[in-house]
Motif scaffolding. Structure first.
Motif, PDB file in Angstrom:
ATOM      1  N   GLY A   1     -31.942 -51.520 -34.292  1.00  0.00           N
ATOM      2  CA  GLY A   1     -32.259 -50.118 -34.514  1.00  0.00           C
ATOM      3  C   GLY A   1     -33.703 -49.941 -34.975  1.00  0.00           C
ATOM      4  O   GLY A   1     -34.258 -50.808 -35.645  1.00  0.00           O
ATOM      5  N   ARG A   2     -34.288 -48.803 -34.645  1.00  0.00           N
ATOM      6  CA  ARG A   2     -35.702 -48.593 -34.955  1.00  0.00           C
ATOM      7  C   ARG A   2     -35.933 -48.146 -36.402  1.00  0.00           C
ATOM      8  O   ARG A   2     -37.009 -48.353 -36.957  1.00  0.00           O
ATOM      9  CB  ARG A   2     -36.309 -47.565 -34.002  1.00  0.00           C
ATOM     10  N   GLU A   3     -34.908 -47.536 -37.046  1.00  0.00           N
ATOM     11  CA  GLU A   3     -35.095 -47.000 -38.403  1.00  0.00           C
ATOM     12  C   GLU A   3     -34.184 -47.654 -39.427  1.00  0.00           C
ATOM     13  O   GLU A   3     -34.625 -47.967 -40.536  1.00  0.00           O
ATOM     14  CB  GLU A   3     -34.860 -45.485 -38.412  1.00  0.00           C
ATOM     15  N   VAL A   4     -32.923 -47.821 -39.092  1.00  0.00           N
ATOM     16  CA  VAL A   4     -31.949 -48.393 -40.050  1.00  0.00           C
ATOM     17  C   VAL A   4     -31.227 -49.556 -39.370  1.00  0.00           C
ATOM     18  O   VAL A   4     -30.030 -49.456 -39.048  1.00  0.00           O
ATOM     19  CB  VAL A   4     -30.959 -47.333 -40.564  1.00  0.00           C
ATOM     20  N   PRO A   5     -31.931 -50.669 -39.155  1.00  0.00           N
ATOM     21  CA  PRO A   5     -31.335 -51.779 -38.398  1.00  0.00           C
ATOM     22  C   PRO A   5     -30.161 -52.443 -39.095  1.00  0.00           C
ATOM     23  O   PRO A   5     -29.396 -53.170 -38.447  1.00  0.00           O
ATOM     24  CB  PRO A   5     -32.500 -52.752 -38.236  1.00  0.00           C
ATOM     25  N   ASP A   6     -29.984 -52.202 -40.392  1.00  0.00           N
ATOM     26  CA  ASP A   6     -28.849 -52.812 -41.087  1.00  0.00           C
ATOM     27  C   ASP A   6     -27.557 -52.021 -40.873  1.00  0.00           C
ATOM     28  O   ASP A   6     -26.477 -52.498 -41.226  1.00  0.00           O
ATOM     29  CB  ASP A   6     -29.139 -52.970 -42.578  1.00  0.00           C
ATOM     30  N   GLU A   7     -27.637 -50.826 -40.305  1.00  0.00           N
ATOM     31  CA  GLU A   7     -26.434 -50.070 -39.934  1.00  0.00           C
ATOM     32  C   GLU A   7     -26.104 -50.390 -38.481  1.00  0.00           C
ATOM     33  O   GLU A   7     -26.961 -50.309 -37.604  1.00  0.00           O
ATOM     34  CB  GLU A   7     -26.649 -48.569 -40.127  1.00  0.00           C
ATOM     35  N   VAL A   8     -24.829 -50.754 -38.221  1.00  0.00           N
ATOM     36  CA  VAL A   8     -24.493 -51.381 -36.941  1.00  0.00           C
ATOM     37  C   VAL A   8     -23.318 -50.676 -36.255  1.00  0.00           C
ATOM     38  O   VAL A   8     -22.306 -50.381 -36.880  1.00  0.00           O
ATOM     39  CB  VAL A   8     -24.133 -52.868 -37.152  1.00  0.00           C
ATOM     40  N   VAL A   9     -23.483 -50.437 -34.969  1.00  0.00           N
ATOM     41  CA  VAL A   9     -22.411 -49.968 -34.092  1.00  0.00           C
ATOM     42  C   VAL A   9     -21.946 -51.177 -33.281  1.00  0.00           C
ATOM     43  O   VAL A   9     -22.739 -51.792 -32.568  1.00  0.00           O
ATOM     44  CB  VAL A   9     -22.913 -48.867 -33.141  1.00  0.00           C
ATOM     45  N   ILE A  10     -20.669 -51.544 -33.406  1.00  0.00           N
ATOM     46  CA  ILE A  10     -20.140 -52.740 -32.730  1.00  0.00           C
ATOM     47  C   ILE A  10     -19.233 -52.335 -31.579  1.00  0.00           C
ATOM     48  O   ILE A  10     -18.302 -51.541 -31.752  1.00  0.00           O
ATOM     49  CB  ILE A  10     -19.359 -53.636 -33.703  1.00  0.00           C
ATOM     50  N   VAL A  11     -19.514 -52.900 -30.402  1.00  0.00           N
ATOM     51  CA  VAL A  11     -18.670 -52.706 -29.221  1.00  0.00           C
ATOM     52  C   VAL A  11     -18.489 -54.055 -28.542  1.00  0.00           C
ATOM     53  O   VAL A  11     -19.241 -54.997 -28.796  1.00  0.00           O
ATOM     54  CB  VAL A  11     -19.285 -51.701 -28.236  1.00  0.00           C
ATOM     55  N   GLY A  12     -17.490 -54.156 -27.683  1.00  0.00           N
ATOM     56  CA  GLY A  12     -17.314 -55.418 -26.969  1.00  0.00           C
ATOM     57  C   GLY A  12     -16.050 -55.452 -26.144  1.00  0.00           C
ATOM     58  O   GLY A  12     -15.324 -54.455 -26.013  1.00  0.00           O
ATOM     59  N   GLY A  13     -15.802 -56.613 -25.580  1.00  0.00           N
ATOM     60  CA  GLY A  13     -14.577 -56.923 -24.852  1.00  0.00           C
ATOM     61  C   GLY A  13     -14.222 -58.357 -25.194  1.00  0.00           C
ATOM     62  O   GLY A  13     -14.928 -59.007 -25.968  1.00  0.00           O
TER      63      GLY A  13
ATOM     64  N   ALA B   1     -31.714 -48.968 -24.659  1.00  0.00           N
ATOM     65  CA  ALA B   1     -33.025 -48.709 -24.037  1.00  0.00           C
ATOM     66  C   ALA B   1     -33.669 -47.442 -24.585  1.00  0.00           C
ATOM     67  O   ALA B   1     -34.883 -47.253 -24.435  1.00  0.00           O
ATOM     68  CB  ALA B   1     -32.863 -48.611 -22.528  1.00  0.00           C
ATOM     69  N   GLN B   2     -32.862 -46.584 -25.252  1.00  0.00           N
ATOM     70  CA  GLN B   2     -33.397 -45.356 -25.852  1.00  0.00           C
ATOM     71  C   GLN B   2     -33.925 -45.583 -27.275  1.00  0.00           C
ATOM     72  O   GLN B   2     -34.370 -44.649 -27.919  1.00  0.00           O
ATOM     73  CB  GLN B   2     -32.296 -44.280 -25.888  1.00  0.00           C
ATOM     74  N   ARG B   3     -33.866 -46.815 -27.739  1.00  0.00           N
ATOM     75  CA  ARG B   3     -34.332 -47.202 -29.077  1.00  0.00           C
ATOM     76  C   ARG B   3     -33.711 -46.320 -30.174  1.00  0.00           C
ATOM     77  O   ARG B   3     -34.413 -45.637 -30.915  1.00  0.00           O
ATOM     78  CB  ARG B   3     -35.859 -47.161 -29.159  1.00  0.00           C
ATOM     79  N   PRO B   4     -32.411 -46.347 -30.310  1.00  0.00           N
ATOM     80  CA  PRO B   4     -31.759 -45.528 -31.328  1.00  0.00           C
ATOM     81  C   PRO B   4     -32.047 -46.004 -32.744  1.00  0.00           C
ATOM     82  O   PRO B   4     -32.564 -47.103 -32.956  1.00  0.00           O
ATOM     83  CB  PRO B   4     -30.273 -45.675 -30.983  1.00  0.00           C
TER      84      PRO B   4
END
Length: 456
Positions: A257-269, A299-302
């Motif tokens: 993340g560009r501002e708060v990289p320690d906050e994480v959205v997890i997705v997967g299979g 790619a949108q640099r969230p």
């Protein structure tokens, strides 16, 4: 005409939202359109099924899948790509055969169930005790099945959602109850909705007796034979190997993340699969969907970090618990977690964390996916997938994206689970929904724990 209608809908949505939310909505719509023509998910699924194939936990193929996952995430631009190793049980299939020896000799099509006990050398032969439902068998007293092969022919109902499987899968675990009543083996009609002679495997609780799934036509064949009133005898020969602990792997990659990289959205299979097919719908599709969606959103640099996890032991169990144990001290910073694990059929329903429907970020998400015929449910998400349950138990919010599975259980856990069964357009629709969700969460300040607390 389609483009004009989508553009008009997007403009209406944007006009009703605050400035930041309007930006989220516009980008989510743009991501949706990019996802619908993006080939990344298909390329990932094709690569995994062609280059690796079936990937049972504890097999050499799973080791190759681990290396494939690392290489694929790196090639797609993910960072902090690494393997988290743990131990999980491993059951691997050997030679199997079944045949009716009396009164009408015929071959049967079976697949051993995970954690089945092998038969003695030379196999076993015994009379059948057939029941048309699991409950009918359970109603029998202890000892009543002594020396017999218990057979349950309960039929699974075809449904758009997973309710049919949820109701039917209980019968796959009937080996324990059969053993309690003295049975020497357990056969169950495949937990499937197809009418082919291809049986469907799956995990079962260890019972101390051989356990296998029958193809649906063979289950019906046995019903007809038993109805004729003559004793039916089956010879069963099954081999397998079981290890209580074998190396297993979760493969991880991130887009910081560009501002708060320690906050994480997890997705997967999940990266592992059963062995009859090539694990295309279960769950190379989920790997492709989550990876492609994360790449597009990233790619949108969230603001927040997006993390993809390829869980390595879902079918036989252990990967979700291992991941939760390894990250138990980080759960406060995990914003949300969800897993794609119901094939590649179109998403028709989305369930969001409790209380979040009216948050501007989720309004942006809803607006982006409504043209894809996705119903955003007013009921909150309850389970984000089998591999998310460990994190959910630790308080991490989950989301659910429910797919049309009306054909999924024709294929699942069978030799028909192959790449040709995936529709690229339906796969892309999944990526579009996931990309919109990942981005609107990762680039916003939404706090699902707060929305849940306020809703209670």
């Amino acid at each position: 005409m389609r483009i004009a209608l989508l553009a008009a809908a997007a403009a209406t949505l944007v006009a009703t939202l605050p400035a930041k939310a309007a930006d989220l909505a516009a980008t989510a719509v743009s991501l949706r359109e990019k996802a619908l023509v993006d080939s990344t998910a298909w390329n990932v699924v094709e690569s995994l099924t062609t280059e690796i194939g079936a990937r049972p936990q504890g097999s050499p193929a799973m080791d190759r899948a681990r290396d494939w996952g690392v290489a694929k995430l790196k090639s797609l631009g993910f960072t902090n790509v690494h393997v988290e190793t743990f131990e999980a049980s491993s059951w691997l299939r050997g030679a199997e055969s079944a045949e009716i020896v009396a009164p009408y000799p015929q071959k049967l099509q079976i697949l051993g169930l995970g954690r089945s006990t092998p038969t003695p050398p030379g196999g076993i032969e015994a009379e059948v005790a057939l029941f048309k439902s699991l409950d009918e068998m359970i109603a029998q007293p202890p000892g009543s099945l002594a020396g017999k092969i218990a057979v349950v022919t309960q039929v699974m109902r075809r449904t758009q959602g997973s309710e049919g499987y949820g109701a039917g899968v209980r019968a796959r675990g009937g080996g324990v109850e059969a053993a309690k009543r003295g049975a020497v083996a357990y056969l169950v009609r495949s937990i499937s909705t197809d009418d082919t002679r291809l049986p469907h495997t799956g995990g079962a609780t260890m019972s101390g007796i051989p356990m296998a799934a029958l193809s649906p036509p063979d289950a019906e064949l046995l019903e007809r034979m038993v109805a004729r009133g003559k004793p039916v005898r089956i010879k069963l020969a099954m081999d397998s190997t079981y290890r209580d602990k074998a190396p297993a792997y979760n493969v991880v990659g991130e887009i910081k993340g560009r501002e708060v990289p320690d906050e994480v959205v997890i997705v997967g299979g999940h990266l592992d699969s059963w062995d009859p097919g090539t694990g295309a719908i279960d769950d190379a599709a989920g790997i492709g969907i989550s990876t492609a969606a994360a790449k597009l959103a990233g790619a949108q640099r969230p603001r927040r970090t997006i993390r993809v996890v390829m869980w390595g032991a879902e079918e036989q169990g252990g990967s979700g618990a291992a991941y939760a144990a390894a990250h138990k001290d980080d759960v406060a910073k995990i914003v949300v977690v969800s897993e794609s694990d119901l094939g590649a059929g179109e998403i028709f329903n989305a369930k969001l964390p409790l209380g979040s429907l009216n948050h501007p970020a989720m309004r942006a998400f809803s607006g982006a996916v409504t043209p894809l015929k996705v119903i955003v449910s007013r009921s909150p998400a309850q389970s984000g997938g089998a591999d998310t349950e460990g994190l959910r138990a630790l308080g991490v919010p989950v989301a659910e994206f429910n797919q049309d599975v009306s054909r999924y259980f024709d294929l699942h856990h069978s030799a028909d689970d192959t790449l040709d069964k995936i529709d690229p357009k339906e796969l892309a629709q999944n990526v579009a929904v996931w990309a919109a969700f990942i981005y609107t969460v990762a680039d916003s300040d939404i706090d699902f724990r707060k929305t849940a607390a306020e809703a209670k």
